[in-house]
Design a protein around this motif. Structure first.
Motif, mmCIF file in Angstrom:
data_model
loop_
_atom_site.group_PDB
_atom_site.id
_atom_site.type_symbol
_atom_site.label_atom_id
_atom_site.label_comp_id
_atom_site.label_asym_id
_atom_site.label_seq_id
_atom_site.Cartn_x
_atom_site.Cartn_y
_atom_site.Cartn_z
ATOM 1 N N GLY A 137 0.502 8.252 -8.014
ATOM 2 C CA GLY A 137 -0.249 9.407 -7.544
ATOM 3 C C GLY A 137 -1.040 10.080 -8.641
ATOM 4 N N ILE A 138 -0.424 10.240 -9.801
ATOM 5 C CA ILE A 138 -1.097 10.898 -10.926
ATOM 6 C C ILE A 138 -2.269 10.053 -11.420
ATOM 7 N N SER A 147 -2.246 2.256 -9.841
ATOM 8 C CA SER A 147 -2.442 3.563 -9.218
ATOM 9 C C SER A 147 -2.631 3.387 -7.719
ATOM 10 N N PHE A 148 -2.486 4.496 -6.984
ATOM 11 C CA PHE A 148 -2.934 4.508 -5.601
ATOM 12 C C PHE A 148 -4.453 4.365 -5.607
ATOM 13 N N ARG A 149 -4.973 3.574 -4.709
ATOM 14 C CA ARG A 149 -6.410 3.430 -4.586
ATOM 15 C C ARG A 149 -6.861 3.879 -3.213
ATOM 16 N N GLY A 150 -8.143 4.192 -3.132
ATOM 17 C CA GLY A 150 -8.658 4.680 -1.863
ATOM 18 C C GLY A 150 -8.109 6.065 -1.573
ATOM 19 N N SER A 151 -7.712 6.288 -0.339
ATOM 20 C CA SER A 151 -7.270 7.614 0.097
ATOM 21 C C SER A 151 -5.749 7.752 0.166
ATOM 22 N N LEU A 152 -5.012 6.738 -0.287
ATOM 23 C CA LEU A 152 -3.559 6.775 -0.162
ATOM 24 C C LEU A 152 -2.959 7.918 -0.967
ATOM 25 N N SER A 153 -2.035 8.643 -0.350
ATOM 26 C CA SER A 153 -1.366 9.765 -0.986
ATOM 27 C C SER A 153 0.084 9.793 -0.518
ATOM 28 N N ALA A 154 0.982 10.327 -1.361
ATOM 29 C CA ALA A 154 2.408 10.284 -1.053
ATOM 30 C C ALA A 154 3.038 11.666 -1.124
#
Length: 211
Positions: A137-138, A147-154
């Motif tokens: 996330g960071i 890393s998360f890519r695009g719009s992914l969030s947790a």
């Protein structure tokens, strides 16, 4: 999502979690003089702070879940959750919950269809995955991999104790709780890491103790 509604009063976490819940803290993670010219130092500080705070927050949690949000077409892309494999979370362990149309008039006018927000959840069998999810996330808007890519969030959630943590990027992290006790502990212990802009609001709720 029913259990989230029962515990927090909303079915799906809203944007700006800190501003949407009465009992909330907002932490600064990568600031204090570390800008784009020092991305490694900024990232290390942000990850260390998020790790330290999360360990305190979830120290008495028997179960922690990761609630995942992503945007896309009505049918989500298969590769959107690829980075979770790096945290030891297998695809079969992730349960698809629902999709939420955004009623984006401009997108509909331009492409003939709407944007959807997709929600999924997984129980964290290995608590060490919390640190790895925080990393992803960071790093999501930095030149850091993986890393998360695009719009992914947790969102990290303890339903039993009414706790929710969300790193929105390398700048900061929001925490909400249905009981003010764990937040008072975080407020006192890590006060110097709280976002200064919102400190008056947090001080009014949790007191003026010093670190």
């Amino acid at each position: 999502m029913t259990k989230i509604q029962e515990q927090f009063g909303f079915q799906k976490p809203p944007h700006g979690l800190f501003y949407s819940f009465d009992r909330a803290l907002r932490f600064e993670l990568g600031g204090e003089g570390f800008g784009s010219d020092r991305p490694i130092r900024r990232f290390v500080q942000a990850h260390e702070r998020a790790n330290t705070i999360s360990q305190t927050l979830f120290e008495n949690s028997s179960e922690v879940f990761v609630l995942l949000s992503s945007y896309g077409t009505e049918k989500p892309k298969k590769k959107r959750l690829k980075s979770l494999k790096l945290c030891g979370i297998k695809r079969r362990e992730i349960q698809y919950l629902c999709r939420e149309p955004q009623q984006d008039a401009e997108h509909i006018a331009a492409f003939g269809n709407d944007i959807f927000r997709h929600w999924e959840v997984a129980k964290l069998e290995d608590r060490r995955a919390i640190s790895e999810i925080l990393w992803l996330g960071i790093a999501s808007e930095m030149a850091i991999e993986p890393s998360f890519r695009g719009s992914l969030s947790a969102y990290l959630v303890d339903l039993s104790n009414g706790l929710m943590l969300h790193v929105y990027d390398d700048r900061g992290m929001d925490i909400i709780a249905t009981n003010e006790v764990p937040l008072k502990k975080l407020f006192t212990t890590y006060r110097s890491w709280l976002l200064e802009y919102d400190l008056p609001q947090m001080t009014a709720m949790f007191g003026g103790g010093t670190q």
